[in-house]
Write a protein that holds these residues in place. Structure first.
Motif, PDB file in Angstrom:
ATOM      1  N   ASP A  40      63.831  96.540  53.188  1.00 49.69           N
ATOM      2  CA  ASP A  40      64.384  97.454  53.947  1.00 49.69           C
ATOM      3  C   ASP A  40      64.100  97.264  55.419  1.00 49.69           C
ATOM      4  OD1 ASP A  40      61.905  98.727  54.249  1.00 49.69           O
ATOM      5  OD2 ASP A  40      62.133 100.173  52.895  1.00 49.69           O
ATOM      6  N   GLN A  41      64.612  98.361  56.151  1.00 48.83           N
ATOM      7  CA  GLN A  41      64.385  98.278  57.584  1.00 48.83           C
ATOM      8  C   GLN A  41      62.855  98.406  58.078  1.00 48.83           C
ATOM      9  OE1 GLN A  41      66.894  97.524  59.565  1.00 48.83           O
ATOM     10  NE2 GLN A  41      68.349  97.653  57.947  1.00 48.83           N
ATOM     11  N   LYS A  42      62.137  98.820  57.146  1.00 47.46           N
ATOM     12  CA  LYS A  42      60.641  98.929  57.224  1.00 47.46           C
ATOM     13  C   LYS A  42      59.854  97.757  57.038  1.00 47.46           C
ATOM     14  CE  LYS A  42      60.657 104.018  57.774  1.00 47.46           C
ATOM     15  NZ  LYS A  42      60.139 105.010  57.075  1.00 47.46           N
ATOM     16  N   GLY A  43      60.534  96.630  56.475  1.00 47.88           N
ATOM     17  CA  GLY A  43      59.780  95.711  56.063  1.00 47.88           C
ATOM     18  C   GLY A  43      59.387  95.658  54.534  1.00 47.88           C
ATOM     19  N   LYS A  44      59.717  96.876  53.824  1.00 47.42           N
ATOM     20  CA  LYS A  44      59.232  96.879  52.516  1.00 47.42           C
ATOM     21  C   LYS A  44      60.008  96.440  51.389  1.00 47.42           C
ATOM     22  CE  LYS A  44      57.645 100.572  49.234  1.00 47.42           C
ATOM     23  NZ  LYS A  44      57.680 101.907  48.804  1.00 47.42           N
ATOM     24  N   LEU A  45      59.438  95.802  50.766  1.00 44.38           N
ATOM     25  CA  LEU A  45      60.132  94.792  49.706  1.00 44.38           C
ATOM     26  C   LEU A  45      60.996  95.505  48.654  1.00 44.38           C
ATOM     27  CD1 LEU A  45      60.286  92.020  48.155  1.00 44.38           C
ATOM     28  CD2 LEU A  45      58.434  92.732  46.759  1.00 44.38           C
ATOM     29  N   VAL A 101      60.857  92.767  40.935  1.00 44.82           N
ATOM     30  CA  VAL A 101      60.206  91.535  41.447  1.00 44.82           C
ATOM     31  C   VAL A 101      58.837  91.261  41.087  1.00 44.82           C
ATOM     32  CG1 VAL A 101      59.788  89.991  43.801  1.00 44.82           C
ATOM     33  CG2 VAL A 101      61.702  91.639  43.344  1.00 44.82           C
ATOM     34  N   ILE A 102      58.678  90.130  40.733  1.00 41.36           N
ATOM     35  CA  ILE A 102      57.312  89.672  40.353  1.00 41.36           C
ATOM     36  C   ILE A 102      56.519  89.296  41.598  1.00 41.36           C
ATOM     37  CG2 ILE A 102      55.540  88.024  39.051  1.00 41.36           C
ATOM     38  CD1 ILE A 102      57.502  90.180  37.414  1.00 41.36           C
ATOM     39  N   THR A 103      55.302  90.008  41.901  1.00 46.65           N
ATOM     40  CA  THR A 103      54.745  89.761  43.236  1.00 46.65           C
ATOM     41  C   THR A 103      53.108  89.127  42.951  1.00 46.65           C
ATOM     42  OG1 THR A 103      54.194  91.765  43.738  1.00 46.65           O
ATOM     43  CG2 THR A 103      56.096  90.990  44.560  1.00 46.65           C
ATOM     44  N   ALA A 104      52.614  88.848  43.905  1.00 45.08           N
ATOM     45  CA  ALA A 104      51.195  88.426  44.019  1.00 45.08           C
ATOM     46  C   ALA A 104      50.566  88.865  45.313  1.00 45.08           C
ATOM     47  CB  ALA A 104      50.889  86.904  43.544  1.00 45.08           C
ATOM     48  N   ASN A 105      49.098  88.948  45.417  1.00 46.10           N
ATOM     49  CA  ASN A 105      48.585  89.250  46.750  1.00 46.10           C
ATOM     50  C   ASN A 105      48.051  87.961  47.258  1.00 46.10           C
ATOM     51  OD1 ASN A 105      45.863  88.722  45.875  1.00 46.10           O
ATOM     52  ND2 ASN A 105      46.144  90.896  45.089  1.00 46.10           N
ATOM     53  N   GLU A 106      47.723  87.725  48.575  1.00 48.71           N
ATOM     54  CA  GLU A 106      47.239  86.811  49.065  1.00 48.71           C
ATOM     55  C   GLU A 106      46.076  86.202  48.513  1.00 48.71           C
ATOM     56  OE1 GLU A 106      47.760  87.319  53.699  1.00 48.71           O
ATOM     57  OE2 GLU A 106      47.244  89.156  52.857  1.00 48.71           O
ATOM     58  N   GLU A 107      45.341  86.789  47.791  1.00 50.74           N
ATOM     59  CA  GLU A 107      44.101  86.420  47.046  1.00 50.74           C
ATOM     60  C   GLU A 107      44.158  85.804  45.799  1.00 50.74           C
ATOM     61  OE1 GLU A 107      41.204  86.470  48.915  1.00 50.74           O
ATOM     62  OE2 GLU A 107      42.473  87.383  50.484  1.00 50.74           O
ATOM     63  N   ARG A 121      59.491  82.690  34.264  1.00 48.44           N
ATOM     64  CA  ARG A 121      60.418  81.901  34.270  1.00 48.44           C
ATOM     65  C   ARG A 121      61.112  81.939  35.583  1.00 48.44           C
ATOM     66  NH1 ARG A 121      62.781  81.949  28.046  1.00 48.44           N
ATOM     67  NH2 ARG A 121      60.842  80.927  27.221  1.00 48.44           N
ATOM     68  N   ILE A 122      60.335  81.991  36.741  1.00 44.51           N
ATOM     69  CA  ILE A 122      60.874  82.101  38.017  1.00 44.51           C
ATOM     70  C   ILE A 122      60.325  80.929  38.864  1.00 44.51           C
ATOM     71  CG2 ILE A 122      61.091  84.666  37.814  1.00 44.51           C
ATOM     72  CD1 ILE A 122      58.446  84.988  39.396  1.00 44.51           C
ATOM     73  N   LYS A 123      61.044  80.871  39.925  1.00 40.88           N
ATOM     74  CA  LYS A 123      60.823  79.789  40.706  1.00 40.88           C
ATOM     75  C   LYS A 123      60.118  80.141  42.175  1.00 40.88           C
ATOM     76  CE  LYS A 123      64.637  77.330  39.375  1.00 40.88           C
ATOM     77  NZ  LYS A 123      66.100  77.010  39.568  1.00 40.88           N
ATOM     78  N   GLN A 124      59.899  81.248  42.294  1.00 36.78           N
ATOM     79  CA  GLN A 124      59.176  81.687  43.541  1.00 36.78           C
ATOM     80  C   GLN A 124      58.403  83.155  43.361  1.00 36.78           C
ATOM     81  OE1 GLN A 124      62.688  80.437  44.206  1.00 36.78           O
ATOM     82  NE2 GLN A 124      63.352  82.304  43.044  1.00 36.78           N
ATOM     83  N   VAL A 125      57.463  83.213  44.069  1.00 39.42           N
ATOM     84  CA  VAL A 125      56.744  84.630  44.039  1.00 39.42           C
ATOM     85  C   VAL A 125      56.464  85.031  45.498  1.00 39.42           C
ATOM     86  CG1 VAL A 125      54.646  85.580  43.203  1.00 39.42           C
ATOM     87  CG2 VAL A 125      55.424  83.980  41.735  1.00 39.42           C
ATOM     88  N   PRO A 126      57.010  86.214  45.682  1.00 41.88           N
ATOM     89  CA  PRO A 126      56.768  86.641  46.962  1.00 41.88           C
ATOM     90  C   PRO A 126      55.262  87.541  47.042  1.00 41.88           C
ATOM     91  CG  PRO A 126      59.119  87.714  46.239  1.00 41.88           C
ATOM     92  CD  PRO A 126      58.149  86.876  45.221  1.00 41.88           C
ATOM     93  N   ILE A 127      54.767  87.298  48.319  1.00 36.63           N
ATOM     94  CA  ILE A 127      53.125  87.588  48.392  1.00 36.63           C
ATOM     95  C   ILE A 127      53.428  88.668  49.354  1.00 36.63           C
ATOM     96  CG2 ILE A 127      51.030  86.850  49.431  1.00 36.63           C
ATOM     97  CD1 ILE A 127      52.026  85.218  46.854  1.00 36.63           C
ATOM     98  N   THR A 128      52.678  89.779  48.511  1.00 37.66           N
ATOM     99  CA  THR A 128      52.915  90.970  49.367  1.00 37.66           C
ATOM    100  C   THR A 128      51.347  91.565  49.918  1.00 37.66           C
ATOM    101  OG1 THR A 128      52.717  92.330  47.294  1.00 37.66           O
ATOM    102  CG2 THR A 128      54.729  91.892  48.201  1.00 37.66           C
ATOM    103  N   SER A 129      51.130  92.533  50.713  1.00 35.14           N
ATOM    104  CA  SER A 129      50.057  93.280  51.221  1.00 35.14           C
ATOM    105  C   SER A 129      50.503  94.566  51.461  1.00 35.14           C
ATOM    106  CB  SER A 129      49.413  92.611  52.242  1.00 35.14           C
ATOM    107  OG  SER A 129      48.205  93.241  52.768  1.00 35.14           O
ATOM    108  N   GLN A 130      50.187  95.454  50.758  1.00 29.96           N
ATOM    109  CA  GLN A 130      50.274  96.992  50.914  1.00 29.96           C
ATOM    110  C   GLN A 130      51.817  97.092  50.792  1.00 29.96           C
ATOM    111  OE1 GLN A 130      48.427  98.122  54.394  1.00 29.96           O
ATOM    112  NE2 GLN A 130      46.159  98.152  53.366  1.00 29.96           N
TER     113      GLN A 130
END
Length: 151
Positions: A40-45, A101-107, A121-130
């Motif tokens: 979104d406009q605030k950068g939230k996934l 969306v299946i996500t993971a954190n930086e750690e 069965r996905i090809k990419q995982v977005p990495i999120t923080s908060q």
């Protein structure tokens, strides 16, 4: 131990929910990519849109029901594929994107991220923080990390 933050791409292509699918397709071709993260406009996934989502939207068929002699028959949609594709290009991304969306954190470890990809069965995982996008790990990133660490 290799972590998601060590291998993630930080220059992630993002689009917005209201962007037309046609613009996203052009972006895929220009950048040589197969997915974009929807924020979104605030950068939230908000979701992710992939070439698979686009293919599924093209493939969607609406059945035609015919009532004949008190029996209902279901016929295949015979609408023109070109018209369907043309209509799709003007639809907003939010109508075809994957919302769960299946996500993971930086750690997260490389093994954890690879497990998410395999299990879902996905090809990419977005990495999120908060709930904010900070990167993206693709299969290719994992393969490169393994290659770099192979004697």
């Amino acid at each position: 131990m290799i972590l998601a933050r060590d291998i993630m791409t930080t220059d992630v292509v993002v689009v917005h929910p209201e962007d037309p699918v046609g613009d996203v397709v052009k972006l895929f071709l220009e950048k040589g990519i197969t997915c974009a993260v929807v924020v979104d406009q605030k950068g939230k996934l908000q979701g992710i849109v992939t070439d698979g989502d686009i293919m599924a939207a093209i493939r969607q068929r609406r059945p035609v029901y015919v009532d004949l002699f008190n029996s209902v028959f279901v016929l295949e949609d015979t609408s023109d594929l070109n018209a369907k594709i043309k209509t799709l290009t003007f639809r907003p991304v939010k109508e075809i994107m994957t919302r769960k969306v299946i996500t993971a954190n930086e750690e997260a470890t490389i093994a954890e991220v690879a497990g998410l990809m395999t299990d879902h069965r996905i090809k990419q995982v977005p990495i999120t923080s908060q709930d904010r996008l900070v990167g993206l790990v693709r299969r290719h990133d994992i393969v490169q990390a393994v290659a770099r660490n192979t004697p």
